[in-house]
Design a protein around this motif. Structure first.
Motif, PDB file in Angstrom:
ATOM      1  N   GLN A 132       0.829  -1.206   0.000  1.00  0.00           N
ATOM      2  CA  GLN A 132       0.000   0.000   0.000  1.00  0.00           C
ATOM      3  C   GLN A 132       0.864   1.257   0.000  1.00  0.00           C
ATOM      4  OE1 GLN A 132      -2.954   0.186   3.120  1.00  0.00           O
ATOM      5  NE2 GLN A 132      -3.297   2.388   2.836  1.00  0.00           N
ATOM      6  N   ASP A 188       3.735   5.949  -5.613  1.00  0.00           N
ATOM      7  CA  ASP A 188       3.578   6.103  -7.059  1.00  0.00           C
ATOM      8  C   ASP A 188       4.928   6.261  -7.773  1.00  0.00           C
ATOM      9  OD1 ASP A 188       2.162   6.329  -9.456  1.00  0.00           O
ATOM     10  OD2 ASP A 188       2.086   8.521  -9.316  1.00  0.00           O
ATOM     11  N   LEU A 233       5.672  -3.232  -9.897  1.00  0.00           N
ATOM     12  CA  LEU A 233       4.722  -2.148  -9.637  1.00  0.00           C
ATOM     13  C   LEU A 233       5.076  -0.824 -10.323  1.00  0.00           C
ATOM     14  CD1 LEU A 233       2.994  -1.373  -6.292  1.00  0.00           C
ATOM     15  CD2 LEU A 233       4.250   0.460  -7.432  1.00  0.00           C
ATOM     16  N   GLU A 239       2.273   1.775  -3.435  1.00  0.00           N
ATOM     17  CA  GLU A 239       1.259   2.295  -4.362  1.00  0.00           C
ATOM     18  C   GLU A 239       1.024   3.782  -4.124  1.00  0.00           C
ATOM     19  OE1 GLU A 239      -1.916  -0.350  -3.469  1.00  0.00           O
ATOM     20  OE2 GLU A 239      -1.334  -1.833  -4.994  1.00  0.00           O
TER      21      GLU A 239
END
Length: 315
Positions: free
Chosen positions: A71, A77, A97, A74
């Motif tokens: 998390q 970014d 990712l 993410e």
């Protein structure tokens, strides 16, 4: 580019320093907790401390496989993850990712010497050069396409410590150079020739134990590879541990049984070496400096007050 950095010890510290000094934006750092492992206490500049000094958020993990970490990644970014000396497996959901994937920086000339302690293993094996490789991470450890690679020569008297200092200075130019290629839009890089690949395990105390059936040339490199601050190469004499701090290959050839304390030659004491020492065609290892189990360091010519007897692998 927005960068998340995974790293540990001085290798990770140098990588983070290079990123902080670059045009890229470091948005999150992930590092390991401090360790008491003998090899992880060496070159142990703190990645966490450096990140915190520059106001970069830090996560401490042994393994990067929990939902909270995912998390945070993410939310960060990232355009790319940069990893150096991350000690455990990074799963695909993490390394895949970022928009540009994950760039791993490894201190060997891949595809040879993937895995752990590459400089020490390379020196023991008589490689003529070592270096640093930046490659894209994939499912197989240290096997992804090579983005950038630089090499330095190995000299005849170099220790693993010498090679560390020489290669750690390559981290910044290799890392930033590779990121420049990625940022330019390049997506095709050099595939590794997997037929030339080799993979090595972490070193431990057992790997510093001298095996007198090795050729003297290999033993001389082992002694240099296990230079300070690494745990020294060691053997046993009269049942007590004896560290070998300095040694050279003998000028003469000596026959007999491996491990025999045989002859004074110059500044050293020659120990018979090699599995086929009985043939008399081998050079021996001329030990020049030792350290006893009570911490005394002295010339081998002073320690061995008489010739004869054997150095052994075990007490």
């Amino acid at each position: 580019m927005r960068v998340v950095m995974f790293g540990y010890q001085t290798w990770g510290h140098r990588t983070l320093r290079a990123l902080l000094d670059s045009e890229h934006d470091v948005v999150l750092v992930v590092t390991h907790p401090r360790s008491e492992h003998a090899y992880e206490k060496i070159w142990s500049d703190s990645v966490a401390d450096l990140a915190e000094e520059h106001g970069v958020p830090v996560l401490i993990r042994n393994r990067p496989d929990d939902d909270e970490l995912l998390q945070r990644l993410e939310e960060a970014d990232p355009d790319v993850i940069v990893a150096n000396n991350w000690r455990t497996w990074i799963p695909p959901r993490v390394f895949g990712l970022p928009r540009h994937g994950t760039l791993n920086v490894h201190d060997s000339l891949l595809p040879k010497y993937a895995g752990f302690s590459p400089l020490i293993w390379a020196l023991i094996n008589g490689e003529s050069e070592v270096g640093v490789t930046a490659h894209m991470m994939n499912d197989e450890l240290d096997a992804g396409d090579i983005v950038l690679q630089e090499a330095v020569p190995v000299g005849p008297a170099d220790t693993a410590t010498d090679l560390f200092h020489r290669t750690v200075d390559l981290i910044a130019p290799v890392t930033i150079g590779a990121l420049g290629l990625i940022a330019s839009g390049r997506t095709e890089f050099t595939r590794q020739d997997r037929s030339r690949a080799s993979f090595f395990h972490k070193r431990s105390v057992e790997d510093s134990r001298i095996d007198w059936t090795w050729p003297a040339q290999d033993l001389e490199r082992l002694v240099r590879a296990q230079s300070e601050p690494y745990p020294s190469a060691f053997t046993f004499h009269k049942g007590r541990r004896l560290e070998v701090l300095a040694a050279v290959v003998s000028e003469g050839r000596y026959g007999g049984t491996p491990g025999r304390v045989f002859y004074r030659e110059g500044e050293g004491v020659v120990i018979v070496a090699g599995a086929d020492a009985r043939t008399g065609r081998n050079h021996g290892l001329a030990v020049r400096r030792v350290r006893t189990d009570d911490g005394r360091e002295l010339p081998a010519t002073e320690y061995f007050t008489s010739m004869g007897g054997y150095l052994t692998n075990h007490p």
